[in-house]
Write a protein that holds these residues in place. Structure first.
Motif, PDB file in Angstrom:
ATOM      1  N   LEU A 177      56.641  -3.571  -4.047  1.00 50.50           N
ATOM      2  CA  LEU A 177      56.897  -3.948  -2.660  1.00 50.50           C
ATOM      3  C   LEU A 177      56.625  -2.848  -1.640  1.00 50.50           C
ATOM      4  CD1 LEU A 177      60.212  -6.029  -2.869  1.00 50.50           C
ATOM      5  CD2 LEU A 177      57.860  -6.864  -2.754  1.00 50.50           C
ATOM      6  N   THR A 178      56.375  -1.628  -2.071  1.00 53.48           N
ATOM      7  CA  THR A 178      56.181  -0.544  -1.101  1.00 53.48           C
ATOM      8  C   THR A 178      54.986  -0.843  -0.207  1.00 53.48           C
ATOM      9  OG1 THR A 178      54.919   0.660  -2.783  1.00 53.48           O
ATOM     10  CG2 THR A 178      57.220   1.267  -2.486  1.00 53.48           C
ATOM     11  N   ARG A 179      55.193  -0.660   1.096  1.00 55.00           N
ATOM     12  CA  ARG A 179      54.121  -0.906   2.059  1.00 55.00           C
ATOM     13  C   ARG A 179      53.782   0.323   2.880  1.00 55.00           C
ATOM     14  NH1 ARG A 179      55.501  -5.657   5.659  1.00 55.00           N
ATOM     15  NH2 ARG A 179      56.656  -6.444   3.865  1.00 55.00           N
ATOM     16  N   SER A 180      54.647   1.340   2.851  1.00 59.68           N
ATOM     17  CA  SER A 180      54.372   2.576   3.582  1.00 59.68           C
ATOM     18  C   SER A 180      54.717   3.768   2.711  1.00 59.68           C
ATOM     19  CB  SER A 180      55.169   2.634   4.891  1.00 59.68           C
ATOM     20  OG  SER A 180      56.546   2.809   4.632  1.00 59.68           O
ATOM     21  N   SER A 181      54.073   4.890   2.985  1.00 64.86           N
ATOM     22  CA  SER A 181      54.289   6.075   2.159  1.00 64.86           C
ATOM     23  C   SER A 181      55.710   6.612   2.307  1.00 64.86           C
ATOM     24  CB  SER A 181      53.278   7.156   2.542  1.00 64.86           C
ATOM     25  OG  SER A 181      53.363   7.459   3.920  1.00 64.86           O
ATOM     26  N   GLN A 182      56.385   6.324   3.434  1.00 65.36           N
ATOM     27  CA  GLN A 182      57.758   6.787   3.609  1.00 65.36           C
ATOM     28  C   GLN A 182      58.704   6.168   2.587  1.00 65.36           C
ATOM     29  OE1 GLN A 182      55.738   5.746   5.992  1.00 65.36           O
ATOM     30  NE2 GLN A 182      56.123   6.698   7.980  1.00 65.36           N
ATOM     31  N   GLN A 183      58.362   4.959   2.101  1.00 63.08           N
ATOM     32  CA  GLN A 183      59.215   4.271   1.135  1.00 63.08           C
ATOM     33  C   GLN A 183      59.042   4.809  -0.287  1.00 63.08           C
ATOM     34  OE1 GLN A 183      57.469   0.398   1.916  1.00 63.08           O
ATOM     35  NE2 GLN A 183      59.395  -0.325   2.789  1.00 63.08           N
ATOM     36  N   GLU A 184      57.913   5.442  -0.540  1.00 63.09           N
ATOM     37  CA  GLU A 184      57.591   5.847  -1.906  1.00 63.09           C
ATOM     38  C   GLU A 184      58.497   6.962  -2.392  1.00 63.09           C
ATOM     39  OE1 GLU A 184      53.441   5.138  -3.749  1.00 63.09           O
ATOM     40  OE2 GLU A 184      53.253   6.576  -2.122  1.00 63.09           O
TER      41      GLU A 184
END
Length: 821
Positions: A177-184
């Motif tokens: 579900l990750t859509r942005s690098s900040q979430q990774e």
């Protein structure tokens, strides 16, 4: 194996073992004084032909063992000499400067097309935002990234989902579900636990799985003694411990990592309260179940018959919580500047919990035969929830230096509000059973295997975007559905590496797969050939050059993401994508300034059909869920590494790439108008043809450079520099303008300085338990490059759309300390 041109020939063979554990030692270089040589296999076994009735000496060398030179040997015609050797482990203290001799890379790696060997020690010193393993990979030729926060990378025009990653032979998965690098969170690979790294950017062998772009194969350590480390910095910390049992038969590794991203996320243009928390813990335990020495008739050791059981376990807990407040972004050109103001209300809360691991049983049944049986599994529970409202204002900014209004808004171009909502929940389970066999006979090395896996994915999606702008209201990306996909996959392969002689190696194989969800069967033949010519310098020394070529079919069966379209509908008719690889390259070892260097070059062409088109937004890939495209990728990769500064290894990489695709049914409508009335006279349909793919980057370059103080080699400098030209992008949900624009280039320099204190026998620094202390200071984004991760599209009162950049992180100073014991 090597081949002698004499009518009569002889052979020499044997098994190489560790002098203490008596376990086989692989990748030992065996070189005869006659110039013929070989390398030991995974069972420590070697065999090659030698000239008959001639005296010779053998040299056995391995980077972890003391070099051993045999007595003068002599073999009669048509006879075979058995010579078993035990090597003594090299007792190495921490040196002041780590020397990485590129000539020590085993020849079997050099003979594989596109394969690069990476020293795992580099990972701990490479300056990067989180010290993540993936940042070393992005410095290699053919590998590209455009986000310092992301763990994803693209290889030779492929996307993030086209890369295979193995740890001890177990497939590794990334969150869905990750859509942005900040979430990774952190990438799976823990650098503290790694012993061996091999990376292939294409043309890889049939023993590897069904992806189209690359293979990253990681081996975790099997420790021989107790050791550990602790590291801490402003952006996170790590700890690990390793050791062996009293009888030296069992070993263990345990590592834990924590990533703290508040400080680095706070340097972005979007301000707010960031509360990310990323943690993972991993373990690898190896049990020696049995170990028997098998003797020949003359009572000499022939080989070690053994059974081992390995347990790999990993848990990652990633939390991303942000309460955004404001954003101010200026963009445009030097003469025409725009500014976007956004005030936010709401929050985003994301949770990702992933369990991965497996059991690995390894059995060496005889000198020539061994096998592994692996049972592995993955469970991922993910949730993405947000309600974020924003009010924005877009204006023109004065660029007149002498004007009182300089750098202020002088014209309001647009005003509006938006509301983003999501309640997305996903559970994924993948369980696999894998068998691989290894058989050696004279000049052949056979590898074969079969695999079955079960997948179950449940996806609950509820998301939409509301926009009130320029006097009209729109709903975007509305999806509300529950999806379930349960399926089984089966695959198998067989390959043979045939050694014509010490100069030529042919590897040929084929793999096949079947997926019951779409009833798709694939067949993928692959071939590699390497040749080391007998070229000599003026001083009669041989030039160390290997030519490599590869050709093969690479089918990638769809996974869940490729099947789901933008409306949340699964298309089970999507078939495997196919890429045909053509590679030609060289691998050369040489000396410059009296120091060792390695030069790698490779040209490639990939023809792709049944391609699933996609768009990329930050790190989120949005597939079209159909096979309506064909594509190609062509390029050239170059890398030189060696001792630019005596005693330390540095490298320079560059890549040239062009990748385009042709979508079926992708066309423009052109109208011919009456010059007098303006009425439409005729409408013609024009096919677009080939357009740039979302990963099309013409030029990439990277530098990793090390230096030290001449009078104090324990004080070092590390520089990591990346440059990449822009990638295509366009307005969302617009086929007409898809890939019509190119983003700005991505470039970034990170620099680090370190001091190493060694607690050695001289007691320069006294400690009973500590081995070394490493302290480092890093300046991240040294030159404050304003890089763009993605774009927000805003429409003004005139209907003109503006691509507003979402910029990445700014400069930050980080301090790190590593203690080894």
């Amino acid at each position: 194996m090597p081949f002698s041109t004499n009518a009569q020939q002889s052979w020499i063979s044997g098994t190489i073992t560790d002098s203490k554990s008596h376990k086989p030692v692989s990748n030992v270089n065996i070189l005869s004084s006659s110039g013929i040589g070989s390398i030991s296999d995974q069972n420590g076994y070697y065999k090659f032909t030698i000239p008959s009735n001639k005296k010779f000496i053998l040299t056995f060398s391995h980077q972890s063992y003391r070099k051993k030179i045999s007595d003068t040997l002599f073999v009669l015609s048509e006879k075979e000499l058995l010579l078993n050797v035990s090597l003594v482990e090299e007792s190495k203290k921490l040196p002041e400067v780590e020397v990485h001799d590129t000539r020590k890379i085993p020849d079997n790696v050099r003979e594989q097309a596109g394969v690069t060997k990476v020293d795992p020690k580099i990972i701990k010193t490479l300056p990067s935002v989180f010290g993540d393993f993936s940042k070393v990979i992005t410095t290699l030729p053919g590998v590209a990234t455009r986000d310092e926060l992301a763990t994803t990378y693209s290889v030779r025009g492929g996307n993030f989902d086209e890369n295979l990653v193995y740890v001890n032979g177990i497939d590794i998965y990334r969150p869905f579900l990750t859509r942005s690098s900040q979430q990774e969170g952190l990438s799976f690979v823990n650098p503290d636990l790694v012993s061996d790294i091999e990376f292939s950017a294409g043309g890889f062998q049939a023993k590897y799985g069904d992806k189209m772009s690359s293979v990253l194969s990681i081996e975790y350590k099997k420790p021989r003694k107790f050791a550990g480390s602790v590291s801490a910095g402003l952006l996170g910390g790590t700890a690990h411990v390793e050791g062996v049992s009293k009888n030296k038969k069992n070993s263990y590794l345990i590592g834990i990592r924590q990533k703290s991203a508040e400080d680095i996320l706070g340097t972005q243009e979007t301000k707010g309260e960031y509360k990310p928390s990323f943690t993972d813990i991993q373990t690898f335990v190896n049990f020696n179940l049995s170990s028997d020495t098998v003797f020949t008739e003359n009572k000499k050791t022939d080989y070690i018959r053994s059974s081992d059981l390995g347990l790999l376990g990993a848990y990652s807990r990633n939390r991303y919580h942000v309460i955004p407040t404001t954003q101010e972004t200026s963009f445009g050109t030097l003469m025409r500047v725009f500014r976007l103001f956004v005030a936010f209300d709401g929050q985003e809360v994301d949770q990702f919990d992933t369990w991965q691991g497996g059991l690995i049983f390894t059995r060496r049944a005889s000198r020539d035969f061994s096998y592994t049986l692996t049972a592995s599994g993955m469970y991922s529970g993910e949730s993405e929830t947000y309600d974020i409202e924003g009010g924005y204002r877009l204006c023109d900014v004065s660029t007149s230096l002498g004007n009182d209004e300089f750098n202020k808004c002088v014209f309001e171009r647009g005003i509006g509000t938006f509301f983003n909502h999501a309640r997305n929940f996903l559970n994924a389970q993948v369980y696999s059973l894998d068998y691989k066999g290894f058989y050696s006979s004279n000049r052949n090395k056979w590898v074969y295997g079969i695999r079955s896996s079960f997948e179950n994915i449940n996806d609950e999606i509820s998301e939409w975007t509301f926009v009130d702008s320029a006097d009209y209201v729109q709903f975007h990306d509305y999806v509300n559905t529950n999806l379930t996909l349960t399926s089984k996959r089966y695959s198998g392969f067989i390959q043979d590496s045939y050694q014509f002689d010490s100069l030529k190696l042919l590897t040929i194989g084929i793999r096949s797969s079947f997926w019951d969800a779409n009833q798709d069967i694939t067949l993928s033949p692959r071939l590699q050939f390497s040749w080391k010519p007998l070229w000599f310098r003026k001083d009669s020394t041989q030039r160390d050059v290997v030519f490599r070529t590869a050709i093969g079919f690479y089918h990638q069966p769809p996974f869940y993401r490729e099947l789901r379209d933008r409306n949340g509908v699964i298309n089970n008719n999507v078939k495997s994508q196919t890429s045909v690889h053509f590679l030609l390259g060289t691998d050369s070892n040489f000396k410059m300034w009296g120091r060792p260097f390695k030069l790698f070059t490779e040209a490639y062409y990939k023809y792709m059909y049944n391609i699933i088109p996609y768009d990329v937004d930050n790190i989120r890939i949005r597939y079209f869920a159909n096979n309506k495209a064909k594509a190609y990728a062509a390029g050239f990769d170059f890398r030189i590494n060696g001792e630019f500064v005596k005693g330390v290894d540095s490298w320079f990489s560059l890549g040239l790439l062009r990748t385009e695709e042709n979508l079926e049914g992708d066309y423009d409508l052109n109208a011919t108008l009456d010059v007098n009335t303006g009425d439409t006279l005729v409408v013609t349909r024009q096919e677009k043809g080939y357009i740039p793919r979302p990963t099309d980057q013409l030029f990439t370059a990277s530098v990793f450079f090390q230096d030290y103080f001449p009078r104090n080699r324990t004080i070092k400098m590390y520089l990591n520099f990346i440059f990449a030209t822009g990638v295509p992008f366009g307005p969302p949900n617009s086929m007409k303008w898809r890939s019509s624009f190119t983003s700005k280039p991505y470039w970034r320099a990170d620099i680090g300085f370190s001091k190493l204190l060694i607690f050695n026998e001289k007691r320069t620094f006294h400690s009973r338990h500590l081995e070394s202390l490493w302290a480092g200071l890093e300046v991240l984004n040294l030159l404050q490059a304003a890089n763009t991760g993605s774009y927000i599209w805003i429409e003004d009162i005139y209907g003109t759309q503006f691509a507003v950049p979402n910029r990445l992180t700014n400069r930050l100073v980080n301090v790190r300390v590593i203690v080894k014991f």
